[in-house]
Design a protein around this motif. Structure first.
Motif, PDB file in Angstrom:
ATOM      1  N   ASP A   1       0.790  -1.146  -0.045  1.00  0.00           N
ATOM      2  CA  ASP A   1       0.081   0.069   0.049  1.00  0.00           C
ATOM      3  C   ASP A   1       0.925   1.276   0.060  1.00  0.00           C
ATOM      4  OD1 ASP A   1      -2.183  -1.519   0.152  1.00  0.00           O
ATOM      5  OD2 ASP A   1      -2.235  -1.831   2.436  1.00  0.00           O
ATOM      6  N   ASN A   2       2.164   1.154  -0.387  1.00  0.00           N
ATOM      7  CA  ASN A   2       3.032   2.282  -0.305  1.00  0.00           C
ATOM      8  C   ASN A   2       2.589   3.433  -1.508  1.00  0.00           C
ATOM      9  OD1 ASN A   2       5.322   4.030  -1.063  1.00  0.00           O
ATOM     10  ND2 ASN A   2       6.817   2.627  -0.513  1.00  0.00           N
ATOM     11  N   PRO A   3       2.239   4.656  -0.951  1.00  0.00           N
ATOM     12  CA  PRO A   3       1.437   5.477  -1.866  1.00  0.00           C
ATOM     13  C   PRO A   3       2.488   5.810  -3.082  1.00  0.00           C
ATOM     14  CG  PRO A   3       1.223   6.289   0.376  1.00  0.00           C
ATOM     15  CD  PRO A   3       1.924   5.066   0.607  1.00  0.00           C
ATOM     16  N   ASN A   4       4.030   5.880  -2.637  1.00  0.00           N
ATOM     17  CA  ASN A   4       4.895   6.325  -3.507  1.00  0.00           C
ATOM     18  C   ASN A   4       4.784   5.202  -4.524  1.00  0.00           C
ATOM     19  OD1 ASN A   4       5.546   8.517  -2.380  1.00  0.00           O
ATOM     20  ND2 ASN A   4       7.035   7.801  -1.148  1.00  0.00           N
ATOM     21  N   PHE A   5       4.958   3.773  -4.306  1.00  0.00           N
ATOM     22  CA  PHE A   5       4.957   2.810  -5.129  1.00  0.00           C
ATOM     23  C   PHE A   5       3.786   2.875  -6.061  1.00  0.00           C
ATOM     24  CE2 PHE A   5       3.703  -1.743  -5.924  1.00  0.00           C
ATOM     25  CZ  PHE A   5       4.373  -2.015  -6.874  1.00  0.00           C
ATOM     26  N   LEU A   6       2.592   3.185  -5.565  1.00  0.00           N
ATOM     27  CA  LEU A   6       1.311   3.095  -6.275  1.00  0.00           C
ATOM     28  C   LEU A   6       1.388   4.242  -7.146  1.00  0.00           C
ATOM     29  CD1 LEU A   6      -1.426   2.106  -3.338  1.00  0.00           C
ATOM     30  CD2 LEU A   6      -0.308   0.738  -5.305  1.00  0.00           C
ATOM     31  N   LYS A   7       1.691   5.412  -6.944  1.00  0.00           N
ATOM     32  CA  LYS A   7       1.775   6.362  -7.919  1.00  0.00           C
ATOM     33  C   LYS A   7       2.952   6.188  -8.933  1.00  0.00           C
ATOM     34  CE  LYS A   7       1.312  10.794  -8.626  1.00  0.00           C
ATOM     35  NZ  LYS A   7      -0.197  11.623  -8.892  1.00  0.00           N
ATOM     36  N   TRP A   8       3.943   5.773  -8.500  1.00  0.00           N
ATOM     37  CA  TRP A   8       5.049   5.239  -9.567  1.00  0.00           C
ATOM     38  C   TRP A   8       4.254   4.308 -10.485  1.00  0.00           C
ATOM     39  CZ3 TRP A   8       7.032   0.383 -10.666  1.00  0.00           C
ATOM     40  CH2 TRP A   8       8.130   0.378 -11.642  1.00  0.00           C
ATOM     41  N   LEU A   9       3.683   3.423 -10.040  1.00  0.00           N
ATOM     42  CA  LEU A   9       2.743   2.215 -10.983  1.00  0.00           C
ATOM     43  C   LEU A   9       1.938   2.901 -11.908  1.00  0.00           C
ATOM     44  CD1 LEU A   9       1.525  -0.863  -8.917  1.00  0.00           C
ATOM     45  CD2 LEU A   9       3.187  -0.953 -10.714  1.00  0.00           C
ATOM     46  N   GLU A  10       1.390   3.866 -11.488  1.00  0.00           N
ATOM     47  CA  GLU A  10       0.366   4.700 -12.253  1.00  0.00           C
ATOM     48  C   GLU A  10       0.900   5.576 -13.184  1.00  0.00           C
ATOM     49  OE1 GLU A  10      -2.687   8.595 -11.075  1.00  0.00           O
ATOM     50  OE2 GLU A  10      -2.498   6.716  -9.699  1.00  0.00           O
ATOM     51  N   THR A  11       1.990   6.380 -12.903  1.00  0.00           N
ATOM     52  CA  THR A  11       2.407   7.364 -13.797  1.00  0.00           C
ATOM     53  C   THR A  11       4.085   7.049 -14.447  1.00  0.00           C
ATOM     54  OG1 THR A  11       3.817   8.179 -11.909  1.00  0.00           O
ATOM     55  CG2 THR A  11       1.563   9.083 -12.290  1.00  0.00           C
ATOM     56  N   GLY A  12       4.875   5.956 -13.595  1.00  0.00           N
ATOM     57  CA  GLY A  12       6.051   5.863 -14.104  1.00  0.00           C
ATOM     58  C   GLY A  12       7.018   6.731 -13.631  1.00  0.00           C
ATOM     59  N   SER A  13       6.707   7.742 -12.947  1.00  0.00           N
ATOM     60  CA  SER A  13       7.616   8.857 -12.457  1.00  0.00           C
ATOM     61  C   SER A  13       7.926   8.779 -11.008  1.00  0.00           C
ATOM     62  CB  SER A  13       6.679  10.471 -12.770  1.00  0.00           C
ATOM     63  OG  SER A  13       7.640  11.440 -12.091  1.00  0.00           O
ATOM     64  N   LEU A  14       8.912   9.378 -10.751  1.00  0.00           N
ATOM     65  CA  LEU A  14       9.516   9.469  -9.119  1.00  0.00           C
ATOM     66  C   LEU A  14       9.528  10.839  -8.671  1.00  0.00           C
ATOM     67  CD1 LEU A  14      12.397   7.026  -9.572  1.00  0.00           C
ATOM     68  CD2 LEU A  14      10.412   6.350  -8.621  1.00  0.00           C
ATOM     69  N   ASP A  15       8.865  11.879  -9.549  1.00  0.00           N
ATOM     70  CA  ASP A  15       9.029  13.258  -9.163  1.00  0.00           C
ATOM     71  C   ASP A  15       8.205  13.607  -7.894  1.00  0.00           C
ATOM     72  OD1 ASP A  15      10.601  13.493 -11.317  1.00  0.00           O
ATOM     73  OD2 ASP A  15       8.839  14.226 -12.696  1.00  0.00           O
ATOM     74  N   HIS A  16       7.452  12.568  -7.607  1.00  0.00           N
ATOM     75  CA  HIS A  16       6.474  12.983  -6.475  1.00  0.00           C
ATOM     76  C   HIS A  16       7.197  12.466  -5.063  1.00  0.00           C
ATOM     77  CE1 HIS A  16       5.786   8.627  -7.547  1.00  0.00           C
ATOM     78  NE2 HIS A  16       5.451   8.499  -6.202  1.00  0.00           N
ATOM     79  N   ILE A  17       8.406  11.820  -4.960  1.00  0.00           N
ATOM     80  CA  ILE A  17       8.662  11.344  -3.840  1.00  0.00           C
ATOM     81  C   ILE A  17       9.742  12.514  -3.347  1.00  0.00           C
ATOM     82  CG2 ILE A  17      10.221   9.672  -2.700  1.00  0.00           C
ATOM     83  CD1 ILE A  17       9.268   7.726  -5.178  1.00  0.00           C
ATOM     84  N   ASP A  18       9.980  12.718  -1.883  1.00  0.00           N
ATOM     85  CA  ASP A  18      10.530  13.856  -1.290  1.00  0.00           C
ATOM     86  C   ASP A  18      11.670  12.859  -0.533  1.00  0.00           C
ATOM     87  OD1 ASP A  18      12.123  15.470   0.003  1.00  0.00           O
ATOM     88  OD2 ASP A  18      10.296  16.262   1.301  1.00  0.00           O
ATOM     89  N   PHE A  19      12.973  12.695  -1.115  1.00  0.00           N
ATOM     90  CA  PHE A  19      14.124  12.087  -0.708  1.00  0.00           C
ATOM     91  C   PHE A  19      14.852  12.788   0.431  1.00  0.00           C
ATOM     92  CE2 PHE A  19      13.725  10.500  -5.364  1.00  0.00           C
ATOM     93  CZ  PHE A  19      13.251   9.329  -4.952  1.00  0.00           C
TER      94      PHE A  19
END
Length: 172
Positions: free
Chosen positions: A33-51
């Motif tokens: 249920d990791n939201p970052n993983f789910l968003k990546w699955l949806e978009t293919g982008s990592l731009d939404h992740i704050d590292f």
């Protein structure tokens, strides 16, 4: 092993580390249920992740002389979660100062490995991660038994020796 010890937050464990932190990952999926993983699955982008927080924690420790090595044992062909981890490794792990290697599971068949993922800090303290079958976190456990520490360090070093550097690993 002592699961009764209070588990300090990860940044606190790193703050108390002076030489090395090694991490062995052996699952093909984590945190479904990791939201970052789910968003990546949806978009293919990592731009939404704050590292920022991770990079600061690790890079501050690296500046103090702590060496971070992470090894991942993966099944091939890889699944979505490992594709996600591979995609973010450069921005998340490498940029923070970690060294990362990958070992195809078929090359680990003759290695004796602990039953759980773990971190070992300064060859003295283990943080085991216990996961449910779906990859969700059940609990963490600390262990400072010298024999168990040695087992984990030896297992990690055997994997590290065979594993492929992130810059050269091309997922199948």
């Amino acid at each position: 092993m002592n699961s009764k010890k209070k588990i300090p937050p990860f940044p606190e464990l790193i703050a108390g580390t002076s030489r090395s932190a090694i991490h062995l990952e052996m699952r093909d999926a984590y945190l479904p249920d990791n939201p970052n993983f789910l968003k990546w699955l949806e978009t293919g982008s990592l731009d939404h992740i704050d590292f920022t927080a991770w990079r600061r924690t690790i890079s501050d420790a690296v500046a103090r002389g702590v060496v971070f090595r992470r090894a991942r044992i993966v099944s091939e062909p890889i699944g979505d979660y490992i594709r996600y981890e591979h995609a973010l490794t450069e921005l998340y792990n490498i940029a923070a100062g970690e060294q990362v290697r990958w070992l195809p599971r078929r090359q680990a068949s003759d290695l004796a490995l602990p039953g759980n993922d773990f971190w070992v800090f300064d060859d003295r303290l283990i943080r085991f991660h216990h996961f449910a079958g779906d990859g969700s976190i059940v609990e963490d456990e600390l262990c400072d038994d010298p024999a168990v520490v040695q087992l984990c360090v030896s297992a990690f070093e055997a994997v590290w020796e065979r594993a492929i550097d992130h810059s050269e690993y091309k997922p199948v």
